[in-house]
Structure formats: structure tokens, C-alpha cells
Design a protein around this motif. Structure first.
Motif, PDB file in Angstrom:
ATOM      1  N   ASN A   3       0.789  -1.195   0.097  1.00  0.00           N
ATOM      2  CA  ASN A   3       0.125   0.100  -0.045  1.00  0.00           C
ATOM      3  C   ASN A   3       0.899   1.304   0.108  1.00  0.00           C
ATOM      4  OD1 ASN A   3      -2.497  -1.339  -0.055  1.00  0.00           O
ATOM      5  ND2 ASN A   3      -2.617  -1.404   2.116  1.00  0.00           N
ATOM      6  N   ARG A   4       1.950   1.178   0.763  1.00  0.00           N
ATOM      7  CA  ARG A   4       2.857   2.404   0.732  1.00  0.00           C
ATOM      8  C   ARG A   4       3.367   2.538  -0.471  1.00  0.00           C
ATOM      9  NH1 ARG A   4       5.325   5.045   5.521  1.00  0.00           N
ATOM     10  NH2 ARG A   4       6.610   6.661   4.560  1.00  0.00           N
ATOM     11  N   TRP A   5       4.035   1.555  -1.330  1.00  0.00           N
ATOM     12  CA  TRP A   5       4.426   1.700  -2.428  1.00  0.00           C
ATOM     13  C   TRP A   5       3.588   2.286  -3.432  1.00  0.00           C
ATOM     14  CZ3 TRP A   5       8.672   2.685  -4.605  1.00  0.00           C
ATOM     15  CH2 TRP A   5       9.133   2.330  -5.830  1.00  0.00           C
ATOM     16  N   GLN A   6       2.264   1.768  -3.494  1.00  0.00           N
ATOM     17  CA  GLN A   6       1.135   2.027  -4.369  1.00  0.00           C
ATOM     18  C   GLN A   6       0.948   3.582  -4.154  1.00  0.00           C
ATOM     19  OE1 GLN A   6      -2.439  -0.247  -4.769  1.00  0.00           O
ATOM     20  NE2 GLN A   6      -1.790  -0.151  -7.178  1.00  0.00           N
ATOM     21  N   ASP A   7       0.809   4.217  -2.767  1.00  0.00           N
ATOM     22  CA  ASP A   7       0.565   5.396  -2.334  1.00  0.00           C
ATOM     23  C   ASP A   7       1.408   6.535  -3.104  1.00  0.00           C
ATOM     24  OD1 ASP A   7      -1.979   4.459  -1.063  1.00  0.00           O
ATOM     25  OD2 ASP A   7      -0.685   5.057   0.769  1.00  0.00           O
ATOM     26  N   ASN A   8       2.869   6.018  -2.997  1.00  0.00           N
ATOM     27  CA  ASN A   8       4.092   6.736  -3.593  1.00  0.00           C
ATOM     28  C   ASN A   8       3.720   6.962  -5.207  1.00  0.00           C
ATOM     29  OD1 ASN A   8       5.331   7.285  -1.123  1.00  0.00           O
ATOM     30  ND2 ASN A   8       6.599   5.482  -1.438  1.00  0.00           N
ATOM     31  N   MET A   9       3.580   5.843  -5.862  1.00  0.00           N
ATOM     32  CA  MET A   9       3.439   5.943  -7.258  1.00  0.00           C
ATOM     33  C   MET A   9       2.082   6.738  -7.586  1.00  0.00           C
ATOM     34  SD  MET A   9       6.026   4.354  -8.238  1.00  0.00           S
ATOM     35  CE  MET A   9       6.907   5.078  -6.654  1.00  0.00           C
ATOM     36  N   GLY A  24      -0.873  -3.781 -10.675  1.00  0.00           N
ATOM     37  CA  GLY A  24      -0.137  -4.812  -9.952  1.00  0.00           C
ATOM     38  C   GLY A  24      -0.845  -4.951  -8.620  1.00  0.00           C
ATOM     39  N   ARG A  25      -0.022  -5.886  -7.902  1.00  0.00           N
ATOM     40  CA  ARG A  25      -0.762  -6.199  -6.629  1.00  0.00           C
ATOM     41  C   ARG A  25       0.582  -6.152  -5.469  1.00  0.00           C
ATOM     42  NH1 ARG A  25      -4.973 -10.743  -6.450  1.00  0.00           N
ATOM     43  NH2 ARG A  25      -6.498  -9.752  -7.860  1.00  0.00           N
ATOM     44  N   GLY A  26       0.173  -5.379  -4.416  1.00  0.00           N
ATOM     45  CA  GLY A  26       1.283  -5.531  -3.397  1.00  0.00           C
ATOM     46  C   GLY A  26       2.600  -4.753  -3.654  1.00  0.00           C
ATOM     47  N   LEU A  27       3.666  -5.355  -3.660  1.00  0.00           N
ATOM     48  CA  LEU A  27       4.940  -4.536  -4.295  1.00  0.00           C
ATOM     49  C   LEU A  27       5.150  -4.858  -5.624  1.00  0.00           C
ATOM     50  CD1 LEU A  27       7.432  -5.340  -1.302  1.00  0.00           C
ATOM     51  CD2 LEU A  27       6.575  -3.342  -1.838  1.00  0.00           C
ATOM     52  N   LEU A  55      18.830   3.695 -12.401  1.00  0.00           N
ATOM     53  CA  LEU A  55      19.975   2.865 -12.528  1.00  0.00           C
ATOM     54  C   LEU A  55      21.274   3.600 -11.925  1.00  0.00           C
ATOM     55  CD1 LEU A  55      20.589  -0.132 -12.494  1.00  0.00           C
ATOM     56  CD2 LEU A  55      21.445   0.057 -14.794  1.00  0.00           C
ATOM     57  N   ALA A  56      21.640   4.666 -12.318  1.00  0.00           N
ATOM     58  CA  ALA A  56      22.805   5.433 -12.006  1.00  0.00           C
ATOM     59  C   ALA A  56      22.618   5.839 -10.524  1.00  0.00           C
ATOM     60  CB  ALA A  56      23.089   6.685 -12.934  1.00  0.00           C
ATOM     61  N   ASN A  57      21.614   5.974 -10.148  1.00  0.00           N
ATOM     62  CA  ASN A  57      21.302   6.443  -8.745  1.00  0.00           C
ATOM     63  C   ASN A  57      20.970   5.352  -7.680  1.00  0.00           C
ATOM     64  OD1 ASN A  57      21.515   9.388  -8.639  1.00  0.00           O
ATOM     65  ND2 ASN A  57      20.317   9.068 -10.360  1.00  0.00           N
ATOM     66  N   GLY A  58      20.968   4.293  -8.192  1.00  0.00           N
ATOM     67  CA  GLY A  58      21.112   3.135  -7.432  1.00  0.00           C
ATOM     68  C   GLY A  58      19.440   2.306  -7.298  1.00  0.00           C
ATOM     69  N   LEU A  59      18.836   2.812  -8.183  1.00  0.00           N
ATOM     70  CA  LEU A  59      17.176   2.034  -8.138  1.00  0.00           C
ATOM     71  C   LEU A  59      17.101   1.099  -9.374  1.00  0.00           C
ATOM     72  CD1 LEU A  59      14.596   1.739  -7.083  1.00  0.00           C
ATOM     73  CD2 LEU A  59      13.729   3.860  -8.685  1.00  0.00           C
ATOM     74  N   MET A  60      17.088  -0.211  -9.147  1.00  0.00           N
ATOM     75  CA  MET A  60      17.002  -1.153 -10.260  1.00  0.00           C
ATOM     76  C   MET A  60      15.349  -1.635 -10.459  1.00  0.00           C
ATOM     77  SD  MET A  60      19.135  -4.597 -10.657  1.00  0.00           S
ATOM     78  CE  MET A  60      20.568  -3.841 -10.461  1.00  0.00           C
ATOM     79  N   PHE A  61      15.342  -1.891 -11.725  1.00  0.00           N
ATOM     80  CA  PHE A  61      13.951  -2.517 -11.895  1.00  0.00           C
ATOM     81  C   PHE A  61      14.069  -2.724 -13.466  1.00  0.00           C
ATOM     82  CE2 PHE A  61      13.496   2.256 -12.343  1.00  0.00           C
ATOM     83  CZ  PHE A  61      13.250   2.469 -13.580  1.00  0.00           C
ATOM     84  N   VAL A  74       9.788  -5.169  -8.511  1.00  0.00           N
ATOM     85  CA  VAL A  74       9.720  -6.207  -7.950  1.00  0.00           C
ATOM     86  C   VAL A  74      10.805  -6.170  -6.533  1.00  0.00           C
ATOM     87  CG1 VAL A  74       9.767  -8.525  -7.952  1.00  0.00           C
ATOM     88  CG2 VAL A  74       9.143  -7.503 -10.026  1.00  0.00           C
ATOM     89  N   PRO A  75      10.228  -5.392  -5.765  1.00  0.00           N
ATOM     90  CA  PRO A  75      11.299  -5.344  -4.654  1.00  0.00           C
ATOM     91  C   PRO A  75      11.178  -6.583  -3.712  1.00  0.00           C
ATOM     92  CG  PRO A  75       9.669  -3.600  -4.282  1.00  0.00           C
ATOM     93  CD  PRO A  75       9.353  -4.327  -5.574  1.00  0.00           C
ATOM     94  N   PRO A  76      12.030  -6.769  -2.721  1.00  0.00           N
ATOM     95  CA  PRO A  76      11.967  -7.784  -1.771  1.00  0.00           C
ATOM     96  C   PRO A  76      10.895  -7.338  -0.809  1.00  0.00           C
ATOM     97  CG  PRO A  76      14.113  -7.128  -1.748  1.00  0.00           C
ATOM     98  CD  PRO A  76      13.277  -6.115  -2.981  1.00  0.00           C
ATOM     99  N   PHE A  77      10.263  -8.259  -0.280  1.00  0.00           N
ATOM    100  CA  PHE A  77       9.129  -8.323   0.692  1.00  0.00           C
ATOM    101  C   PHE A  77       9.738  -7.785   2.148  1.00  0.00           C
ATOM    102  CE2 PHE A  77       7.009 -11.690  -1.698  1.00  0.00           C
ATOM    103  CZ  PHE A  77       5.993 -10.740  -2.523  1.00  0.00           C
TER     104      PHE A  77
END
Length: 100
Positions: A3-9, A24-27, A55-61, A74-77
Motif C-alpha cells: 500500500n505504501r509503494w502504491q501510494d507513492n506511485m 499490479g498487486r502489493g509490491l 539505475l545510475a542512482n541505485g534504483l533497479m527495476f 519487484v522489490p523484496p518483501f
């Protein structure tokens, strides 16, 4: 956590017209990037730019979809709220750079 991730998005979607859909669902979330929300024309080049800046700033997707315009997260739970907030900040910075 999801929910927090989806709120941010959703907050990013309100600030940036380039975010056409969030699904999507969850994370496990996909953010579809479009040039225009009405026509839903894929923003393929901008998606690649956002990926590179993130990616240059440390966020991978990954970048997925038929037109390579969907950012797939798809971050870890075990991801913490602070890490989710930091990821959203990195993503927003990458969006700003890609749109500049």
C-alpha cells in the motif's frame, strides 16, 4: 508495504502526466509511461531514459511491455518504508531528468 509503494506511485502519477497507468498487486507494480494519457501513445524513449537515470542512482527495476514502456518493480518483501520512500524519490528525480 504494498500500500505504501502504491501510494507513492499514485502521488507521482498525479504530478506527472507521463504516468498513464499503475497496475499490479502489493509490491509487484507496473507503471505504464505514455506521451499522452488520452491516446496512450507509449513513451518508449522516456522509459529508457528514466531507467538509465534511476539505475545510475541505485534504483533497479526492469522495463517491460510490448512497447518497452512499462517500469516493472519487484522489490523484496523485506523492503522498509524508508527504502520505499527513497526509491520513489530516485524515481521522481529520474522522471524529472528524462522530461527535461
Amino acid at each position: 508495504i504494498g500500500n505504501r509503494w502504491q501510494d507513492n506511485m499514485r502521488a507521482l502519477q498525479q504530478r506527472y502526466e507521463i504516468i498513464g497507468d499503475i497496475r499490479g498487486r502489493g509490491l509487484l507494480q507496473g507503471i505504464e509511461l505514455v506521451r499522452d494519457r488520452r491516446s496512450k501513445d507509449p513513451a518508449t524513449k522516456i522509459a529508457a531514459d528514466i531507467y538509465r537515470h534511476s539505475l545510475a542512482n541505485g534504483l533497479m527495476f526492469s522495463v517491460r511491455g510490448r512497447y518497452k514502456n512499462v517500469l516493472r518493480f519487484v522489490p523484496p518483501f523485506t523492503t522498509t518504508d524508508a527504502q520505499l520512500d527513497q526509491a520513489a524519490e530516485i524515481l521522481e528525480g529520474a522522471i524529472r531528468k528524462a522530461l527535461a
